[in-house]
Design a protein around this motif. Structure first.
Motif, short mmCIF file in Angstrom:
data_model
loop_
_atom_site.label_atom_id
_atom_site.label_comp_id
_atom_site.label_asym_id
_atom_site.label_seq_id
_atom_site.Cartn_x
_atom_site.Cartn_y
_atom_site.Cartn_z
N GLU A 190 0.85 -1.18 0.00
CA GLU A 190 0.00 0.00 0.00
C GLU A 190 0.89 1.24 0.00
O GLU A 190 1.92 1.28 0.67
CB GLU A 190 -0.90 0.01 1.23
N ILE A 216 1.37 5.19 0.86
CA ILE A 216 0.91 6.34 1.65
C ILE A 216 1.63 7.57 1.13
O ILE A 216 2.86 7.55 0.99
CB ILE A 216 1.19 6.12 3.15
N ILE A 262 7.32 5.51 9.72
CA ILE A 262 6.20 4.69 9.23
C ILE A 262 6.71 3.39 8.63
O ILE A 262 6.22 2.30 8.95
CB ILE A 262 5.35 5.48 8.20
N ASP A 294 5.93 -0.41 9.92
CA ASP A 294 4.95 -1.20 9.16
C ASP A 294 5.57 -1.57 7.81
O ASP A 294 5.67 -0.76 6.91
CB ASP A 294 3.67 -0.40 8.96
N VAL A 296 3.60 -1.22 4.09
CA VAL A 296 3.32 0.02 3.37
C VAL A 296 4.61 0.61 2.84
O VAL A 296 5.69 0.34 3.36
CB VAL A 296 2.61 1.07 4.28
N ASP A 304 -2.27 11.81 1.91
CA ASP A 304 -2.80 11.16 3.12
C ASP A 304 -2.49 11.94 4.39
O ASP A 304 -3.24 11.85 5.36
CB ASP A 304 -2.25 9.74 3.22
N PHE A 354 -8.65 7.94 7.62
CA PHE A 354 -7.33 7.37 7.37
C PHE A 354 -6.69 6.93 8.69
O PHE A 354 -6.07 5.87 8.78
CB PHE A 354 -6.43 8.38 6.66
N GLU A 402 -8.21 3.67 9.88
CA GLU A 402 -7.85 2.52 9.05
C GLU A 402 -6.36 2.17 9.14
O GLU A 402 -5.96 1.09 8.71
CB GLU A 402 -8.20 2.81 7.58
N HIS A 403 -5.55 3.08 9.70
CA HIS A 403 -4.10 2.85 9.75
C HIS A 403 -3.57 3.11 11.16
O HIS A 403 -2.77 4.05 11.38
CB HIS A 403 -3.38 3.76 8.74
N ARG A 437 -1.35 1.55 12.84
CA ARG A 437 0.10 1.39 12.95
C ARG A 437 0.82 2.64 12.43
O ARG A 437 1.90 2.98 12.92
CB ARG A 437 0.56 0.15 12.19
N VAL A 438 0.23 3.30 11.46
CA VAL A 438 0.81 4.55 10.98
C VAL A 438 0.73 5.61 12.07
O VAL A 438 1.70 6.34 12.34
CB VAL A 438 0.09 5.03 9.69
#
Length: 496
Positions: free
Chosen positions: A219, A221, A242, A246, A249, A273, A441, A444-445, A447-448
């Motif tokens: 994915e 970002i 980030i 993770d 991403v 984002d 966002f 949904e994220h 971990r970010v």
């Protein structure tokens, strides 16, 4: 190379669209002189609109990024292509057309076999003119986040680095010369060979550009930053933390994306984002602040109010801020300030008629900027000029202005031996940097968000000034400066 392919993708796409619009229109109107004259006048008027104004007019309707840049370039390319095609067709000797009709040619056959081939030199000349114009103008696409070689020009101006400006300018000029020469070369070949060659070029450039924008396994970002070294350093920090937190991403950076309004618009429209924002900027420029709250708060209260209003009005989230503040400041040369005995902003009033100011356009128009200085301090400087951020430092260094706006972490304060004046009436609100992202966002994220929160409470003002100095003066890469800081503070490990 990425910037070159972005530049070519925008330029050649605009050229192709302009050809598909202008050439058929000129063919249809070649026998209708009065209507053709009206169209020529209209396209001439469109070309007189300043490019920056045109981009600004398009943003409310189509947002920022590639789309408004493409529309603007098509508009500028219409006149030379339409005009040359129309002239080439309308100036064909009538006797030649009569001869074609005498041979029983249909209207379409006469057009394809006689008129277009005879007008082709003029048509190609118009296309060449349009292409050179487009490639040069496409450098402005960087102002609205569309990328291209203009990014280097803006970066060079912002960092006072002529080499970067020359990279953008020379590469743009070379592209114009190369493709102008290519069109001239193909003009001497058969139309089938020319069409095939152009098709290969378009497909090749389009394929490379598409490949640059596509990530197959992870994915993507997208993080954008404002103009300047500090946003560039911050977005590289965000990228590293980030990706270290993770592995699923990958982060794409859009540095020097533009001014605050462009970034906020891009975030709302999901073109990006997240981006680093400042708490004071949120309250002053992005949200509607209730009248009861319209006052200076502590840094903690400023953050809480900014985050609360962003959530209510835009469903956005401002993460926990970093430690340092990058607030507005008013700066002068140390020698001038000492000579006039100026140590605080209120001291300017006694000298306001003789002082020349160089402020950024954003500062001039803000309530926590020059407007606020006029109201809160009763200050009306003798001369106020608007200029780009980096240019104001050059202006004060050269003695062209006496007072400039600055940010408290600017490396140029140290570099040019400037002093910042005390804000003795507390005009400027707290400005702490923090990642700004959409609420959906963030949900949904997780971990970010977790990774970005590693930066909360980090970076003191002296560290930010030093990092800006390393980039602007020592010419180190923002990514390297960001990485060294993260490793030194043990936010990431050396191997990441």
């Amino acid at each position: 190379m990425q910037a070159i392919f972005e530049h070519l993708a925008i330029s050649l796409s605009a050229l192709l669209i302009a050809i598909l619009i202008a050439v058929p229109c000129a063919i249809l109107l070649s026998k209708r002189q009065k209507i053709a004259e009206v169209v020529l006048q209209f396209t001439s008027v469109l070309q007189t609109i300043p490019s920056l104004a045109l981009l600004g007019l398009l943003i409310p309707f189509v947002g920022i990024g590639t789309t408004p840049a493409l529309i603007a370039l098509v508009i500028y390319a219409l006149l030379p292509i339409f005009q040359n095609t129309y002239i080439g067709l309308s100036e064909i000797d009538p006797s030649i057309e009569e001869a074609a009709e005498a041979f029983g040619m249909s209207r379409m056959r006469k057009l394809l076999k006689v008129e277009v081939p005879m007008a082709m030199p003029m048509i190609v000349s118009g296309i060449r003119t349009a292409l050179v114009l487009i490639i040069g103008t496409a450098t402005l696409a960087a102002l609205i986040g569309a990328g291209g070689l203009g990014t280097f020009i803006l970066l060079g101006i912002d960092r006072n680095d002529p080499s970067l400006t020359l990279i953008g300018a020379i590469c743009s000029a070379l592209l114009a010369l190369i493709f102008s020469g290519l069109i001239r070369f193909l003009q001497k070949r058969s139309w089938k060979v020319s069409l095939a060659a152009l098709g290969i070029i378009f497909l090749g450039i389009g394929g490379v550009y598409a490949a640059q924008q596509t990530t197959l396994t992870k994915e993507t970002i997208t993080i954008a930053g404002k103009l300047g070294s500090e946003p560039d350093i911050l977005i590289n920090m965000c990228k590293e933390v980030i990706e270290a937190n993770d592995e699923q991403v990958t982060v794409t950076l859009k540095p020097n994306f533009g001014k605050t309004s462009f970034l906020f618009s891009a975030l709302k429209s999901q073109q990006i984002d997240l981006y680093p924002e400042f708490t004071g900027t949120v309250l002053e420029s992005l949200v509607k602040v209730p009248a009861a709250e319209d006052q200076i708060h502590s840094p903690e209260k400023t953050y809480q109010l900014a985050n609360e209003l962003l959530g209510e009005q835009f469903d956005m989230e401002l993460l926990e801020p970093m430690s340092y503040q990058n607030t507005y400041a008013v700066a002068m040369k140390r020698s001038v300030a000492e000579e006039k005995g100026i140590t605080k902003i209120s001291d300017l009033v006694a000298h306001q008629g003789e002082l020349r100011a160089g402020f950024t356009l954003e500062f001039i128009d803000r309530e926590d900027g020059y407007k606020g200085m006029q109201k809160k301090y009763g200050l009306k400087l003798g001369s106020v000029q608007s200029m780009e951020p980096a240019l104001r430092y050059q202006a004060i260094q050269n003695g062209d202005v006496d007072v400039i706006d600055a940010y408290s972490t600017d490396s140029e304060i140290k570099q040019y031996d400037l002093v910042t004046l005390e804000d003795d009436r507390q005009l400027f609100p707290p400005y702490q940097g923090a990642p700004l992202l959409r609420g959906d966002f963030a949900k949904e994220h997780p971990r970010v968000v977790e990774a970005l929160n590693l930066l909360a409470g980090k970076i003191i003002e002296e560290q930010m000034i030093e990092m800006n100095y390393l980039v602007n003066v020592e010419k180190q890469q923002p990514a390297d400066v960001a990485h060294d800081f993260l490793v030194k503070e043990k936010i990431i490990q050396e191997g990441n």
